[in-house]
Design a protein around this motif. Structure first.
Motif, PDB file in Angstrom:
ATOM      1  N   PHE A 147       0.850  -1.184   0.000  1.00 33.04           N
ATOM      2  CA  PHE A 147       0.000   0.000   0.000  1.00 33.04           C
ATOM      3  C   PHE A 147       0.892   1.244   0.000  1.00 33.04           C
ATOM      4  N   PRO A 148       0.430   2.340  -0.584  1.00 31.96           N
ATOM      5  CA  PRO A 148       1.283   3.524  -0.738  1.00 31.96           C
ATOM      6  C   PRO A 148       1.790   4.088   0.588  1.00 31.96           C
ATOM      7  N   ALA A 149       3.047   4.496   0.582  1.00 34.50           N
ATOM      8  CA  ALA A 149       3.618   5.188   1.739  1.00 34.50           C
ATOM      9  C   ALA A 149       3.192   6.651   1.667  1.00 34.50           C
ATOM     10  N   VAL A 150       2.518   7.126   2.709  1.00 33.05           N
ATOM     11  CA  VAL A 150       2.070   8.523   2.723  1.00 33.05           C
ATOM     12  C   VAL A 150       2.911   9.375   3.668  1.00 33.05           C
ATOM     13  N   PHE A 151       3.713   8.710   4.474  1.00 31.39           N
ATOM     14  CA  PHE A 151       4.675   9.407   5.334  1.00 31.39           C
ATOM     15  C   PHE A 151       5.902   8.515   5.460  1.00 31.39           C
ATOM     16  N   ASP A 152       7.076   9.086   5.220  1.00 32.74           N
ATOM     17  CA  ASP A 152       8.310   8.300   5.312  1.00 32.74           C
ATOM     18  C   ASP A 152       9.478   9.264   5.526  1.00 32.74           C
ATOM     19  N   ASN A 153       9.946   9.324   6.762  1.00 31.91           N
ATOM     20  CA  ASN A 153      11.054  10.230   7.077  1.00 31.91           C
ATOM     21  C   ASN A 153      12.330   9.468   7.431  1.00 31.91           C
ATOM     22  N   ARG A 154      12.436   8.245   6.935  1.00 28.02           N
ATOM     23  CA  ARG A 154      13.605   7.424   7.258  1.00 28.02           C
ATOM     24  C   ARG A 154      14.883   7.941   6.601  1.00 28.02           C
ATOM     25  N   LYS A 155      14.739   8.772   5.586  1.00 31.67           N
ATOM     26  CA  LYS A 155      15.920   9.355   4.937  1.00 31.67           C
ATOM     27  C   LYS A 155      15.905  10.883   5.038  1.00 31.67           C
ATOM     28  N   GLY A 156      15.270  11.369   6.085  1.00 31.10           N
ATOM     29  CA  GLY A 156      15.142  12.817   6.238  1.00 31.10           C
ATOM     30  C   GLY A 156      13.680  13.197   6.265  1.00 31.10           C
ATOM     31  N   GLU A 157      13.373  14.447   6.036  1.00 31.17           N
ATOM     32  CA  GLU A 157      11.991  14.910   6.095  1.00 31.17           C
ATOM     33  C   GLU A 157      11.130  14.212   5.058  1.00 31.17           C
ATOM     34  N   SER A 158       9.927  13.827   5.475  1.00 30.33           N
ATOM     35  CA  SER A 158       9.008  13.174   4.554  1.00 30.33           C
ATOM     36  C   SER A 158       8.671  14.108   3.398  1.00 30.33           C
ATOM     37  N   SER A 159       8.718  13.581   2.183  1.00 30.60           N
ATOM     38  CA  SER A 159       8.494  14.435   1.012  1.00 30.60           C
ATOM     39  C   SER A 159       7.264  14.020   0.208  1.00 30.60           C
TER      40      SER A 159
END
Length: 214
Positions: A147-159
């Motif tokens: 399912f789509p990632a709608v928040f992901d800050n594992r590599k910095g700010e979520s974009s």
């Protein structure tokens, strides 16, 4: 260290999660109610996988001297003793000796904001302690990541394009959205990560509801 998987889901989405858990062999450790009868009420439930091993509970009286000081088991024992003092009527599952998982159910706050749910596997060194449960954890991760990632800050700010619609805790992690939740986000809905503090939640909601200047 726990392995956690967080997701946004509406009441219509929840059966997807619950059916997956049933097919994986999970049952509720604290109730005879079928998993499929759970609701989006924000509660936390303990899951148990009977085919992978027996269930063991913490003793009613925990001695910290039974554990190596500052080890993961010692820290778990400290936290469990505190919870036993707060809720002495509860029998608490020992995740170091039980193939178990924790389930945080999603909820609808103030009738407007869906709060994320989460599935986590709390056993330290899961791969060694419960190899088959580790495989279940990996299967769930592969499934939910479809399912789509709608928040992901594992590599910095979520974009992701949903960044300004999400109230997040600041923890480094990824949140996926199941179909119903994703549809609401595409329509402009706002949602909250369940790990977000009450103060931060209030700040996000205040910002979202602030009248826009012309």
């Amino acid at each position: 260290m726990a392995q956690a998987h967080t997701w946004f889901a509406t009441s219509d989405d929840l059966p997807l999660i619950l059916n997956w858990l049933c097919e994986a062999g999970a049952t509720l450790a604290d109730s005879s109610v079928p998993i499929t009868e759970l609701h989006s009420d924000g509660s936390e439930r303990v899951l148990y996988f009977p085919s992978l091993g027996p269930i063991e509970y913490w003793p009613a009286s925990i001695s910290l001297t039974d554990y190596t000081n500052n080890s993961p088991q010692w820290r778990d024992a400290v936290l469990t003793r505190i919870r036993q003092e707060e809720e002495p009527q509860l029998r608490l599952v020992n995740p170091a000796k039980t193939p178990s998982a924790g389930l945080k159910l999603p909820s609808l706050r103030d009738g407007n904001y869906w709060v994320s749910g989460c599935l986590w596997f709390p056993t330290s060194n899961l791969k060694t302690t419960f190899p088959e449960l580790h495989k279940t954890c990996q299967r769930f991760e592969r499934w939910v990541r479809k399912f789509p990632a709608v928040f992901d800050n594992r590599k910095g700010e979520s974009s992701t394009k949903y960044h300004n619609q999400l109230g997040h805790s600041g923890l480094v992690h990824c949140i996926n959205a199941l179909p119903g939740a994703l549809k609401l986000l595409d329509e402009g809905a706002y949602m909250l990560d369940y790990m977000t503090s009450p103060k931060c939640c209030a700040d996000f909601i205040s910002r979202w509801t602030m009248p826009r200047s012309e």
